[in-house]
Design a protein around this motif. Sequence first.
Motif, PDB file in Angstrom:
ATOM      1  N   GLN A 153      -7.716 -25.855  -8.795  1.00 36.62           N
ATOM      2  CA  GLN A 153      -8.263 -24.589  -7.530  1.00 36.62           C
ATOM      3  C   GLN A 153      -6.871 -24.334  -7.231  1.00 36.62           C
ATOM      4  O   GLN A 153      -7.638 -23.350  -6.614  1.00 36.62           O
ATOM      5  CB  GLN A 153      -9.404 -26.161  -6.915  1.00 36.62           C
ATOM      6  N   GLU A 154      -6.201 -25.075  -6.314  1.00 42.78           N
ATOM      7  CA  GLU A 154      -5.636 -24.583  -5.865  1.00 42.78           C
ATOM      8  C   GLU A 154      -4.827 -23.247  -6.284  1.00 42.78           C
ATOM      9  O   GLU A 154      -4.656 -22.423  -5.762  1.00 42.78           O
ATOM     10  CB  GLU A 154      -4.194 -25.999  -5.463  1.00 42.78           C
ATOM     11  N   VAL A 155      -4.557 -23.346  -7.516  1.00 43.48           N
ATOM     12  CA  VAL A 155      -3.599 -22.137  -8.566  1.00 43.48           C
ATOM     13  C   VAL A 155      -4.476 -21.102  -8.278  1.00 43.48           C
ATOM     14  O   VAL A 155      -4.277 -20.184  -8.393  1.00 43.48           O
ATOM     15  CB  VAL A 155      -2.833 -22.907  -9.753  1.00 43.48           C
ATOM     16  N   GLN A 156      -6.031 -21.641  -8.333  1.00 42.03           N
ATOM     17  CA  GLN A 156      -6.428 -20.066  -8.534  1.00 42.03           C
ATOM     18  C   GLN A 156      -6.955 -19.471  -7.357  1.00 42.03           C
ATOM     19  O   GLN A 156      -7.274 -18.659  -7.021  1.00 42.03           O
ATOM     20  CB  GLN A 156      -8.199 -21.633  -8.999  1.00 42.03           C
ATOM     21  N   ALA A 157      -7.284 -20.650  -6.535  1.00 39.79           N
ATOM     22  CA  ALA A 157      -6.651 -20.159  -5.188  1.00 39.79           C
ATOM     23  C   ALA A 157      -5.542 -19.087  -4.645  1.00 39.79           C
ATOM     24  O   ALA A 157      -5.709 -17.980  -3.882  1.00 39.79           O
ATOM     25  CB  ALA A 157      -6.860 -20.836  -3.548  1.00 39.79           C
ATOM     26  N   VAL A 158      -4.388 -19.125  -5.070  1.00 38.38           N
ATOM     27  CA  VAL A 158      -3.254 -18.787  -4.448  1.00 38.38           C
ATOM     28  C   VAL A 158      -3.646 -17.320  -5.181  1.00 38.38           C
ATOM     29  O   VAL A 158      -3.448 -16.660  -4.991  1.00 38.38           O
ATOM     30  CB  VAL A 158      -2.708 -19.540  -4.744  1.00 38.38           C
ATOM     31  N   ALA A 159      -4.174 -17.814  -6.560  1.00 36.98           N
ATOM     32  CA  ALA A 159      -4.031 -16.169  -7.583  1.00 36.98           C
ATOM     33  C   ALA A 159      -4.871 -14.889  -7.124  1.00 36.98           C
ATOM     34  O   ALA A 159      -4.902 -14.375  -7.050  1.00 36.98           O
ATOM     35  CB  ALA A 159      -4.591 -16.560  -9.006  1.00 36.98           C
ATOM     36  N   LEU A 160      -6.033 -15.685  -6.235  1.00 38.58           N
ATOM     37  CA  LEU A 160      -7.418 -15.162  -5.355  1.00 38.58           C
ATOM     38  C   LEU A 160      -6.788 -14.477  -4.526  1.00 38.58           C
ATOM     39  O   LEU A 160      -6.576 -13.255  -4.797  1.00 38.58           O
ATOM     40  CB  LEU A 160      -8.499 -15.981  -5.824  1.00 38.58           C
ATOM     41  N   GLU A 161      -5.744 -15.319  -3.089  1.00 42.19           N
ATOM     42  CA  GLU A 161      -5.865 -14.031  -2.509  1.00 42.19           C
ATOM     43  C   GLU A 161      -4.051 -13.713  -2.788  1.00 42.19           C
ATOM     44  O   GLU A 161      -4.241 -11.997  -2.265  1.00 42.19           O
ATOM     45  CB  GLU A 161      -4.765 -14.998  -1.538  1.00 42.19           C
ATOM     46  N   LYS A 162      -3.989 -13.965  -3.840  1.00 45.49           N
ATOM     47  CA  LYS A 162      -2.390 -12.514  -4.308  1.00 45.49           C
ATOM     48  C   LYS A 162      -3.376 -11.373  -4.993  1.00 45.49           C
ATOM     49  O   LYS A 162      -2.911  -9.976  -4.580  1.00 45.49           O
ATOM     50  CB  LYS A 162      -1.038 -13.268  -5.209  1.00 45.49           C
ATOM     51  N   GLY A 163      -3.832 -11.321  -5.754  1.00 42.13           N
ATOM     52  CA  GLY A 163      -5.162 -10.640  -5.990  1.00 42.13           C
ATOM     53  C   GLY A 163      -5.757  -9.798  -5.083  1.00 42.13           C
ATOM     54  O   GLY A 163      -5.430  -7.948  -5.292  1.00 42.13           O
ATOM     55  N   LYS A 164      -6.029 -10.353  -4.279  1.00 45.96           N
ATOM     56  CA  LYS A 164      -6.985  -9.697  -2.771  1.00 45.96           C
ATOM     57  C   LYS A 164      -5.790  -8.659  -2.803  1.00 45.96           C
ATOM     58  O   LYS A 164      -6.248  -7.696  -2.172  1.00 45.96           O
ATOM     59  CB  LYS A 164      -7.625 -10.490  -2.000  1.00 45.96           C
ATOM     60  N   ALA A 165      -4.474  -9.277  -2.134  1.00 40.44           N
ATOM     61  CA  ALA A 165      -3.712  -8.296  -1.631  1.00 40.44           C
ATOM     62  C   ALA A 165      -3.308  -7.368  -2.184  1.00 40.44           C
ATOM     63  O   ALA A 165      -3.231  -5.945  -1.681  1.00 40.44           O
ATOM     64  CB  ALA A 165      -2.469  -9.502  -0.817  1.00 40.44           C
ATOM     65  N   ALA A 166      -2.659  -7.755  -3.710  1.00 40.80           N
ATOM     66  CA  ALA A 166      -2.874  -6.649  -4.287  1.00 40.80           C
ATOM     67  C   ALA A 166      -4.069  -5.598  -4.445  1.00 40.80           C
ATOM     68  O   ALA A 166      -2.716  -4.323  -4.303  1.00 40.80           O
ATOM     69  CB  ALA A 166      -1.940  -6.803  -5.427  1.00 40.80           C
ATOM     70  N   ALA A 167      -4.981  -5.662  -4.234  1.00 40.21           N
ATOM     71  CA  ALA A 167      -5.865  -5.085  -4.359  1.00 40.21           C
ATOM     72  C   ALA A 167      -5.591  -3.645  -2.867  1.00 40.21           C
ATOM     73  O   ALA A 167      -5.977  -2.987  -3.226  1.00 40.21           O
ATOM     74  CB  ALA A 167      -6.610  -5.612  -5.186  1.00 40.21           C
ATOM     75  N   GLN A 168      -5.660  -4.606  -1.870  1.00 30.28           N
ATOM     76  CA  GLN A 168      -5.599  -3.339  -0.474  1.00 30.28           C
ATOM     77  C   GLN A 168      -4.225  -2.813  -1.092  1.00 30.28           C
ATOM     78  O   GLN A 168      -4.641  -2.210  -0.691  1.00 30.28           O
ATOM     79  CB  GLN A 168      -5.864  -5.060  -0.112  1.00 30.28           C
ATOM     80  N   SER A 169      -3.899  -3.873  -0.694  1.00 22.38           N
ATOM     81  CA  SER A 169      -2.239  -2.514  -1.104  1.00 22.38           C
ATOM     82  C   SER A 169      -2.310  -1.139  -2.172  1.00 22.38           C
ATOM     83  O   SER A 169      -2.189   0.405  -1.131  1.00 22.38           O
ATOM     84  CB  SER A 169      -0.958  -2.689  -1.605  1.00 22.38           C
ATOM     85  N   THR A 170      -3.154  -1.545  -2.885  1.00 20.86           N
ATOM     86  CA  THR A 170      -2.987  -0.591  -3.999  1.00 20.86           C
ATOM     87  C   THR A 170      -4.250   0.792  -3.475  1.00 20.86           C
ATOM     88  O   THR A 170      -3.706   1.908  -3.869  1.00 20.86           O
ATOM     89  CB  THR A 170      -3.266  -0.956  -5.066  1.00 20.86           C
ATOM     90  N   ASP A 171      -5.254  -0.044  -3.021  1.00 22.14           N
ATOM     91  CA  ASP A 171      -6.441   1.143  -2.642  1.00 22.14           C
ATOM     92  C   ASP A 171      -5.565   1.601  -1.296  1.00 22.14           C
ATOM     93  O   ASP A 171      -5.986   3.299  -1.515  1.00 22.14           O
ATOM     94  CB  ASP A 171      -7.235   0.073  -1.898  1.00 22.14           C
ATOM     95  N   GLU A 172      -4.815   0.957  -0.171  1.00 22.53           N
ATOM     96  CA  GLU A 172      -4.378   1.719   0.937  1.00 22.53           C
ATOM     97  C   GLU A 172      -3.235   2.805  -0.197  1.00 22.53           C
ATOM     98  O   GLU A 172      -3.480   4.145   0.443  1.00 22.53           O
ATOM     99  CB  GLU A 172      -3.269   0.888   1.274  1.00 22.53           C
ATOM    100  N   PHE A 173      -2.366   2.391  -0.624  1.00 18.88           N
ATOM    101  CA  PHE A 173      -1.399   3.307  -1.625  1.00 18.88           C
ATOM    102  C   PHE A 173      -2.283   4.722  -1.666  1.00 18.88           C
ATOM    103  O   PHE A 173      -1.743   6.853  -1.666  1.00 18.88           O
ATOM    104  CB  PHE A 173      -0.879   3.185  -2.224  1.00 18.88           C
ATOM    105  N   VAL A 174      -3.141   4.732  -2.554  1.00 17.39           N
ATOM    106  CA  VAL A 174      -3.854   5.073  -3.209  1.00 17.39           C
ATOM    107  C   VAL A 174      -4.581   6.625  -2.126  1.00 17.39           C
ATOM    108  O   VAL A 174      -4.524   7.509  -2.390  1.00 17.39           O
ATOM    109  CB  VAL A 174      -5.017   4.959  -4.262  1.00 17.39           C
TER     110      VAL A 174
END
Length: 100
Positions: A54-75
């Motif tokens: 569950q800890e790994v899942q939470a970390v992966a989810l946060e990193k995924g959200k951050a990557a999606a947010q930065s990609t959205d901003e770049f686009v």
Amino acid sequence: MLTSNIKTVRNDMKTLVKDAQDLLREASLATGEKADELRARGLALLDTAMERAQEVQAVALEKGKAAAQSTDEFVHEHPWKAVGIAAGVGLVVGMLISRR
């Protein structure tokens, strides 16, 4: 770093599950108080494994959200660069697929 963490957690999970399986096998052969103790230890190991997952899942989810947010901003800031990059990636993938 993320790859290293994933490998470490994967190895930890395998070890925890293997230890829990061994304990539960031993508990199935034992009787009485020793069996209860072994089962409890096995269940505790499985609980630990679930918490780590569950800890790994939470970390992966946060990193995924951050990557999606930065990609959205770049686009939004560079739409034509994003189109060019997408076209280039599509071209490379298409060439790789056609080679097979």
